[in-house]
Scaffold this motif. Structure first.
Motif, PDB file in Angstrom:
ATOM      1  N   GLU A  60       6.204   3.945   5.087  1.00  0.00           N
ATOM      2  CA  GLU A  60       6.908   3.449   6.273  1.00  0.00           C
ATOM      3  C   GLU A  60       8.307   2.952   5.919  1.00  0.00           C
ATOM      4  O   GLU A  60       9.259   3.192   6.657  1.00  0.00           O
ATOM      5  N   THR A  77       0.858  -1.175   0.000  1.00  0.00           N
ATOM      6  CA  THR A  77       0.000   0.000   0.000  1.00  0.00           C
ATOM      7  C   THR A  77       0.900   1.233   0.000  1.00  0.00           C
ATOM      8  O   THR A  77       2.112   1.123   0.214  1.00  0.00           O
ATOM      9  N   GLN A  78       0.289   2.380  -0.216  1.00  0.00           N
ATOM     10  CA  GLN A  78       1.057   3.628  -0.113  1.00  0.00           C
ATOM     11  C   GLN A  78       1.630   3.764   1.293  1.00  0.00           C
ATOM     12  O   GLN A  78       2.765   4.220   1.462  1.00  0.00           O
ATOM     13  N   LYS A  79       0.871   3.335   2.275  1.00  0.00           N
ATOM     14  CA  LYS A  79       1.332   3.406   3.672  1.00  0.00           C
ATOM     15  C   LYS A  79       2.562   2.519   3.872  1.00  0.00           C
ATOM     16  O   LYS A  79       3.513   2.919   4.561  1.00  0.00           O
ATOM     17  N   ASP A  80       2.547   1.337   3.276  1.00  0.00           N
ATOM     18  CA  ASP A  80       3.708   0.438   3.385  1.00  0.00           C
ATOM     19  C   ASP A  80       4.965   1.123   2.862  1.00  0.00           C
ATOM     20  O   ASP A  80       5.999   1.128   3.530  1.00  0.00           O
ATOM     21  N   VAL A 117       2.718   9.254   4.459  1.00  0.00           N
ATOM     22  CA  VAL A 117       1.924   8.649   3.394  1.00  0.00           C
ATOM     23  C   VAL A 117       1.390   9.728   2.452  1.00  0.00           C
ATOM     24  O   VAL A 117       1.223   9.488   1.247  1.00  0.00           O
TER      25      VAL A 117
END
Length: 88
Positions: A33, A27-30, A39
């Motif tokens: 991080e 994901t974009q969040k992955d 994000v």
């Protein structure tokens, strides 16, 4: 007769980044991080509202096993395309 040829379509760095994220099942969040960025930064790059800086290109290259030149080149080509398309 001299014609100026302009690319019909140009892939934005954000579009390529989106495909790279998807191909990895991230994901974009992955990605945010992994590279230590908000994000929102990843989202803005994908939407095309934020350019890829040299620092971000290095971080993306490390996270995605690509070269930083790949990302800087994509960004530069897109920015040139925008300027040229505005002048024609």
């Amino acid at each position: 007769m001299s014609q100026k040829l302009v690319s019909a379509r140009i892939a934005t760095a954000g579009k390529i980044l989106s495909r790279e994220i998807e191909a990895r099942g991230w994901t974009q969040k992955d990605l945010a991080e992994i590279i230590g960025r908000p994000v929102q930064t990843i989202n803005e790059i994908i939407r095309g509202s934020k350019q890829i800086t040299p620092e971000t290109a290095i971080e993306l290259s490390q996270a995605l096993s690509t070269s930083f030149e790949f990302w800087t080149s994509l960004e530069a080509k897109y920015q040139v395309h925008l300027v040229v398309s505005q002048k024609t």
